[in-house]
Design an enzyme around this catalytic site. Structure first.
Site, PDB file in Angstrom:
ATOM      1  N   ARG A 113      -3.022  -5.104  -0.192  1.00 36.28           N
ATOM      2  CA  ARG A 113      -3.444  -4.003   0.127  1.00 36.28           C
ATOM      3  C   ARG A 113      -5.026  -3.560  -0.119  1.00 36.28           C
ATOM      4  NH1 ARG A 113      -3.154   1.175  -1.503  1.00 36.28           N
ATOM      5  NH2 ARG A 113      -2.726   2.889   0.096  1.00 36.28           N
TER       6      ARG A 113
ATOM      7  N   LYS B  53      -9.232  -0.559  -7.981  1.00 35.41           N
ATOM      8  CA  LYS B  53      -8.283   0.079  -9.083  1.00 35.41           C
ATOM      9  C   LYS B  53      -9.154   0.267 -10.445  1.00 35.41           C
ATOM     10  CE  LYS B  53      -4.206   0.428  -6.859  1.00 35.41           C
ATOM     11  NZ  LYS B  53      -2.624   0.339  -6.602  1.00 35.41           N
TER      12      LYS B  53
HETATM   13  C1  9MG Z   1      -0.045   3.954  -1.567  1.00 28.73           C
HETATM   14  N1  9MG Z   1      -0.514   2.945  -2.469  1.00 28.73           N
HETATM   15  C2  9MG Z   1      -1.621   3.015  -3.492  1.00 28.73           C
HETATM   16  N2  9MG Z   1      -1.589   1.836  -4.421  1.00 28.73           N
HETATM   17  C3  9MG Z   1      -0.701   0.943  -3.836  1.00 28.73           C
HETATM   18  C4  9MG Z   1      -0.224  -0.289  -4.237  1.00 28.73           C
HETATM   19  O1  9MG Z   1      -0.616  -1.010  -5.203  1.00 28.73           O
HETATM   20  N3  9MG Z   1       0.941  -0.797  -3.756  1.00 28.73           N
HETATM   21  C5  9MG Z   1       1.467   0.164  -2.625  1.00 28.73           C
HETATM   22  N4  9MG Z   1       2.769  -0.323  -1.950  1.00 28.73           N
HETATM   23  N5  9MG Z   1       0.987   1.196  -2.294  1.00 28.73           N
HETATM   24  C6  9MG Z   1       0.122   1.750  -2.748  1.00 28.73           C
END
Ligand code: 9MG
Length: 281
Positions: free
Chosen positions: A260, A226
């Site tokens: 994630r 990010k």
């Molecule tokens: C779909 N998506 C993109 N970034 C995300 C994040 O930080 N958390 C979650 N739960 N979904 C995300």
């Protein structure tokens, strides 16, 4: 910490959070999996799923809507067309947990019927009928905080106190979920790194992630590649692997239970080192 649930076919499923789980990202969007910019390649996507599973992913997060800042919106039909056949194909081939990254009730419903296990909603079940459908499906749900929407969220994010404001929003959504009939034990929280937050807001949330962990709900952290990491390293998105692993390690160290990520192999190595430290005397 474990979440036991039944999927749409009434099969017993388990999301085991006794150790942090790796959620591998699969964005099935035109920029990621198209052949000559027109057709989606299911084979390419399945190859990517297999690779992530071999590298150590526990959950595959399938999404058909790009949630990057300024991303174009997708219609329900487009999202269904992208997500449901892929969920079905992954379910037919692999016994992994599948989460579906959407906000639309109908996408949740059809994905669950195709074999999805977890509902991952960046809009925290605020879209029409999403709460009721999630309650009916009785699957675990991830409630994420976002200020604004992907089209405007990075314009000028403002908070009185980012920790309190995000916690207040998530508490309100927990209340609404429980009122709709979603069991407390099925709820996962996510502060939503990069979703309507300045670089400073994101790092405050990361530094104090334990405040969310202390709520007793499992916490999911998504920092992978990010812009907050680009802001401090000065690196473009394709060179943010080390920074992403560092962010994931900080999140895990603060108690996050699901990470994630795009870079599964590198995150899995990090977790092995982290686990070795946890397990020694
Ligand atoms: C779909 N998506 C993109 N970034 C995300 C994040 O930080 N958390 C979650 N739960 N979904 C995300």
């Amino acid at each position: 910490m474990q979440i036991h649930f039944k999927n749409y076919q009434q099969k017993d499923r388990l999301l085991d959070l006794t150790r942090p789980q790796i959620m591998g990202i699969l964005n099935f969007t035109p920029d990621s999996f198209s052949d000559s910019g027109k057709f989606f390649s299911l084979d390419k996507a399945l190859f990517q799923v297999e690779r992530m599973l071999n590298e150590g992913a526990d959950i595959i997060d399938i999404g058909g809507e790009s949630t990057r800042p300024n991303a174009a919106t997708v219609t329900l039909e487009q999202e269904l067309e992208r997500v449901v056949p892929l969920v079905e194909a992954v379910r037919a081939r692999f016994d992994c947990l599948i989460s579906v990254d959407s906000s639309k009730a109908e996408v949740f419903k059809q994905s669950a019927m195709a074999g999805a296990d977890i509902l991952n909603d960046i809009r925290a079940l605020t879209e029409p009928h999403a709460l009721d459908v999630a309650a009916e499906l009785a699957l675990p749900v991830c409630l994420m905080h976002m200020q604004g929407n992907p089209q405007n969220m990075q314009q000028n994010p403002v908070y009185d106190d980012v920790l309190e404001d995000v916690a207040d929003f998530l508490n309100q959504r927990i209340f609404e979920c429980m009122r709709a009939g979603i069991p407390k034990e099925h709820i996962i929280l996510d502060p939503g790194f990069g979703f309507g937050k300045s670089v400073q807001h994101n790092f405050i949330l990361l530094k104090h992630l334990k405040a969310f962990v202390d709520s007793g709900f499992p916490v999911l952290a998504g920092l992978s590649r990010k812009s907050m990491l680009g802001a401090v390293t000065g690196k473009p998105v394709e060179q943010r692997v080390a920074a992403s692993v560092a962010g994931a390690l900080i999140a895990v160290q603060h108690g996050a239970k699901i990470i994630r990520v795009h870079d599964v192999a590198e995150t899995a190595d990090m977790l092995k080192v982290w686990l070795a430290v946890q397990e020694c005397e």
